[in-house]
Design a protein around this motif. Structure first.
Motif, PDB file in Angstrom:
ATOM      1  N   ILE A   7       0.754  -1.108   0.012  1.00  0.00           N
ATOM      2  CA  ILE A   7       0.022   0.168   0.144  1.00  0.00           C
ATOM      3  C   ILE A   7       0.826   1.050   0.061  1.00  0.00           C
ATOM      4  O   ILE A   7       0.634   2.329   0.300  1.00  0.00           O
ATOM      5  CB  ILE A   7      -1.179   0.091   1.139  1.00  0.00           C
ATOM      6  CG1 ILE A   7      -0.233  -0.065   2.507  1.00  0.00           C
ATOM      7  CG2 ILE A   7      -2.019  -0.995   1.160  1.00  0.00           C
ATOM      8  CD1 ILE A   7      -1.146   0.110   3.699  1.00  0.00           C
ATOM      9  N   SER A   8       2.041   0.998  -0.207  1.00  0.00           N
ATOM     10  CA  SER A   8       3.164   2.350  -0.261  1.00  0.00           C
ATOM     11  C   SER A   8       2.816   3.247  -1.094  1.00  0.00           C
ATOM     12  O   SER A   8       2.216   3.432  -2.042  1.00  0.00           O
ATOM     13  CB  SER A   8       4.446   1.858  -0.804  1.00  0.00           C
ATOM     14  OG  SER A   8       4.746   0.690  -0.060  1.00  0.00           O
ATOM     15  N   LYS A  41     -10.482   1.809  -9.281  1.00  0.00           N
ATOM     16  CA  LYS A  41     -10.286   2.552  -7.914  1.00  0.00           C
ATOM     17  C   LYS A  41      -9.675   1.503  -6.868  1.00  0.00           C
ATOM     18  O   LYS A  41     -10.068   0.430  -6.794  1.00  0.00           O
ATOM     19  CB  LYS A  41     -11.713   3.109  -7.323  1.00  0.00           C
ATOM     20  CG  LYS A  41     -11.581   4.209  -6.175  1.00  0.00           C
ATOM     21  CD  LYS A  41     -12.584   4.631  -5.912  1.00  0.00           C
ATOM     22  CE  LYS A  41     -12.478   5.929  -4.847  1.00  0.00           C
ATOM     23  NZ  LYS A  41     -13.612   6.718  -4.699  1.00  0.00           N
ATOM     24  N   TYR A  42      -8.578   2.073  -6.238  1.00  0.00           N
ATOM     25  CA  TYR A  42      -7.614   1.382  -5.435  1.00  0.00           C
ATOM     26  C   TYR A  42      -6.737   0.305  -5.989  1.00  0.00           C
ATOM     27  O   TYR A  42      -6.142  -0.289  -5.334  1.00  0.00           O
ATOM     28  CB  TYR A  42      -8.624   0.619  -4.392  1.00  0.00           C
ATOM     29  CG  TYR A  42      -9.624   1.337  -3.707  1.00  0.00           C
ATOM     30  CD1 TYR A  42      -9.304   2.655  -3.024  1.00  0.00           C
ATOM     31  CD2 TYR A  42     -11.117   1.067  -3.712  1.00  0.00           C
ATOM     32  CE1 TYR A  42     -10.530   3.350  -2.568  1.00  0.00           C
ATOM     33  CE2 TYR A  42     -12.166   1.680  -3.133  1.00  0.00           C
ATOM     34  CZ  TYR A  42     -11.834   3.021  -2.583  1.00  0.00           C
ATOM     35  OH  TYR A  42     -12.751   3.609  -2.270  1.00  0.00           O
ATOM     36  N   TRP A  43      -6.855   0.529  -7.364  1.00  0.00           N
ATOM     37  CA  TRP A  43      -5.693  -0.259  -8.263  1.00  0.00           C
ATOM     38  C   TRP A  43      -5.729  -1.628  -7.922  1.00  0.00           C
ATOM     39  O   TRP A  43      -6.704  -2.504  -8.452  1.00  0.00           O
ATOM     40  CB  TRP A  43      -4.564   0.528  -8.317  1.00  0.00           C
ATOM     41  CG  TRP A  43      -3.347   0.275  -9.364  1.00  0.00           C
ATOM     42  CD1 TRP A  43      -2.258  -0.276  -9.379  1.00  0.00           C
ATOM     43  CD2 TRP A  43      -3.736   0.544 -10.605  1.00  0.00           C
ATOM     44  NE1 TRP A  43      -1.609  -0.349 -10.423  1.00  0.00           N
ATOM     45  CE2 TRP A  43      -2.679  -0.076 -11.478  1.00  0.00           C
ATOM     46  CE3 TRP A  43      -4.825   1.211 -11.302  1.00  0.00           C
ATOM     47  CZ2 TRP A  43      -2.373   0.295 -12.902  1.00  0.00           C
ATOM     48  CZ3 TRP A  43      -4.670   1.468 -12.552  1.00  0.00           C
ATOM     49  CH2 TRP A  43      -3.524   0.957 -13.330  1.00  0.00           C
ATOM     50  N   SER A  44      -4.830  -2.425  -7.517  1.00  0.00           N
ATOM     51  CA  SER A  44      -4.386  -3.745  -7.217  1.00  0.00           C
ATOM     52  C   SER A  44      -5.498  -4.296  -6.432  1.00  0.00           C
ATOM     53  O   SER A  44      -5.489  -5.716  -6.317  1.00  0.00           O
ATOM     54  CB  SER A  44      -3.282  -4.360  -7.138  1.00  0.00           C
ATOM     55  OG  SER A  44      -2.696  -3.903  -5.976  1.00  0.00           O
ATOM     56  N   SER A  67     -10.821  -3.762  -1.322  1.00  0.00           N
ATOM     57  CA  SER A  67     -10.500  -2.645  -0.598  1.00  0.00           C
ATOM     58  C   SER A  67     -11.590  -1.773   0.192  1.00  0.00           C
ATOM     59  O   SER A  67     -12.798  -1.911  -0.193  1.00  0.00           O
ATOM     60  CB  SER A  67      -9.795  -1.431  -1.396  1.00  0.00           C
ATOM     61  OG  SER A  67      -9.603  -0.238  -0.817  1.00  0.00           O
ATOM     62  N   ASP A  68     -11.360  -1.336   1.429  1.00  0.00           N
ATOM     63  CA  ASP A  68     -12.590  -0.787   2.171  1.00  0.00           C
ATOM     64  C   ASP A  68     -11.915   0.756   2.212  1.00  0.00           C
ATOM     65  O   ASP A  68     -12.135   1.469   3.098  1.00  0.00           O
ATOM     66  CB  ASP A  68     -12.373  -1.289   3.701  1.00  0.00           C
ATOM     67  CG  ASP A  68     -11.290  -1.073   4.189  1.00  0.00           C
ATOM     68  OD1 ASP A  68     -10.100  -0.743   3.814  1.00  0.00           O
ATOM     69  OD2 ASP A  68     -11.188  -1.775   5.455  1.00  0.00           O
ATOM     70  N   GLY A  69     -11.051   1.063   1.361  1.00  0.00           N
ATOM     71  CA  GLY A  69     -10.481   2.547   1.245  1.00  0.00           C
ATOM     72  C   GLY A  69      -9.073   2.766   0.823  1.00  0.00           C
ATOM     73  O   GLY A  69      -8.764   3.627   0.619  1.00  0.00           O
ATOM     74  N   LYS A  89      -0.708   3.253  -3.259  1.00  0.00           N
ATOM     75  CA  LYS A  89      -1.052   4.552  -3.407  1.00  0.00           C
ATOM     76  C   LYS A  89      -0.299   5.175  -4.388  1.00  0.00           C
ATOM     77  O   LYS A  89      -0.774   6.224  -5.143  1.00  0.00           O
ATOM     78  CB  LYS A  89      -1.047   5.261  -2.204  1.00  0.00           C
ATOM     79  CG  LYS A  89      -1.466   6.629  -1.869  1.00  0.00           C
ATOM     80  CD  LYS A  89      -1.551   7.254  -0.427  1.00  0.00           C
ATOM     81  CE  LYS A  89      -2.126   8.555  -0.484  1.00  0.00           C
ATOM     82  NZ  LYS A  89      -2.319   8.931   0.975  1.00  0.00           N
ATOM     83  N   MET A  90       1.017   4.910  -4.504  1.00  0.00           N
ATOM     84  CA  MET A  90       1.838   5.644  -5.541  1.00  0.00           C
ATOM     85  C   MET A  90       1.491   5.430  -6.921  1.00  0.00           C
ATOM     86  O   MET A  90       1.913   6.324  -7.773  1.00  0.00           O
ATOM     87  CB  MET A  90       3.438   5.063  -5.132  1.00  0.00           C
ATOM     88  CG  MET A  90       3.485   3.812  -5.743  1.00  0.00           C
ATOM     89  SD  MET A  90       5.117   3.259  -5.820  1.00  0.00           S
ATOM     90  CE  MET A  90       5.415   2.814  -4.039  1.00  0.00           C
TER      91      MET A  90
END
Length: 255
Positions: free
Chosen positions: A76-77, A224-227, A232-234, A239-240
């Motif tokens: 989640i970096s 949204k949230y990519w991978s 995902s819950d948000g 993130k990068m």
């Protein structure tokens, strides 16, 4: 000099990320740059400057990563700020998917990647919609692979147009979009074809990221949230990877 290395196991999207981020860091810090093992570069259709011969490297920096505590191997970096403070003569290693850099450097990166030539050769076709579907090894990771629901939501958002499909897994892609037209060609032809779309629906793969982010398509729909669109819950994974140009939709089809 700031340097990194290209590896055999990297896809061309990941190679592109480490190349432009390493070169950009050297550029911002006023150092020379060089890329080790340029012969491993996969997009042979691009005329790339790999910098100076790599020598005199005395430092090594490994990009710092953060993992989600509740999901296995879930990166989640965000951007590691330390990479922008590296001393001269450093080898940098990591993923380096720094989407934020695209915000102010699109034209510079197009020049470095020789994309202006590709864009001229592959003009946007009005009304053309391409879905870039990743199958293959992604199918073995349930949290990662995008289900049919994602593609249905994206296509419904567009009014269910006719689509062309660029994919590494035609049989799987047609199970998602039975009426799609499969584009056949080499990897470089797949890459260049993505630039011809007025509208792109992309998967959570680096393969289509740069044609989507730096090409002339008017609309790019992305998960949204990519991978970790599926779970995902948000949180973003990673993130990068976020890109301001993309329209991200969640599991309900909302932005």
């Amino acid at each position: 000099m700031i340097t990194t290395e290209l590896y055999d196991g990297q896809g061309h999207g990941d190679q592109t990320w480490v190349y432009i981020t390493t070169r950009y860091i050297a550029y911002k810090l006023g150092y020379e740059f060089g890329i080790s093992h340029p012969e491993r570069w996969k997009l042979s259709n691009l005329n790339i400057d790999f910098g100076k011969e790599v020598k005199g490297i005395v430092n090594h920096y490994q990009e710092k990563h953060v993992y989600h505590p509740n999901f296995h191997d879930c990166n989640i970096s965000d951007i590691d700020p330390e990479v922008l403070k590296l001393p001269d003569n450093t080898k940098l290693e990591g993923l380096l998917h720094y989407g934020e850099l695209l915000d102010d450097n699109k034209e510079l990166f197009k020049e470095w990647l020789d994309l202006k030539t590709i864009i001229e050769k592959n003009p946007v076709i009005p009304g053309k919609v391409i879905c870039n579907i990743r199958g293959g090894e992604y199918k073995s990771v349930p949290d990662l692979i995008l289900p049919k629901k994602y593609w249905d939501l994206a296509l419904t958002r567009l009014g269910n147009p006719e689509v062309e499909i660029v994919t590494d897994d035609p049989q799987y892609a047609l199970s998602l979009i039975p009426n799609g037209k499969i584009f056949s060609g080499s990897m470089t032809e797949h890459f260049e074809n993505l630039f011809t779309a007025e509208t792109l629906i992309i998967s959570n793969s680096a393969f289509g990221f740069f044609p989507a982010a730096l090409g002339l398509s008017k609309t790019v729909i992305a998960p949204k949230y990519w991978s970790r669109w599926n779970v995902s819950d948000g949180f973003w994974a990673m993130k990068m990877d976020k890109c301001e140009k993309f329209t991200y939709i969640d599991r309900e089809g909302n932005e």
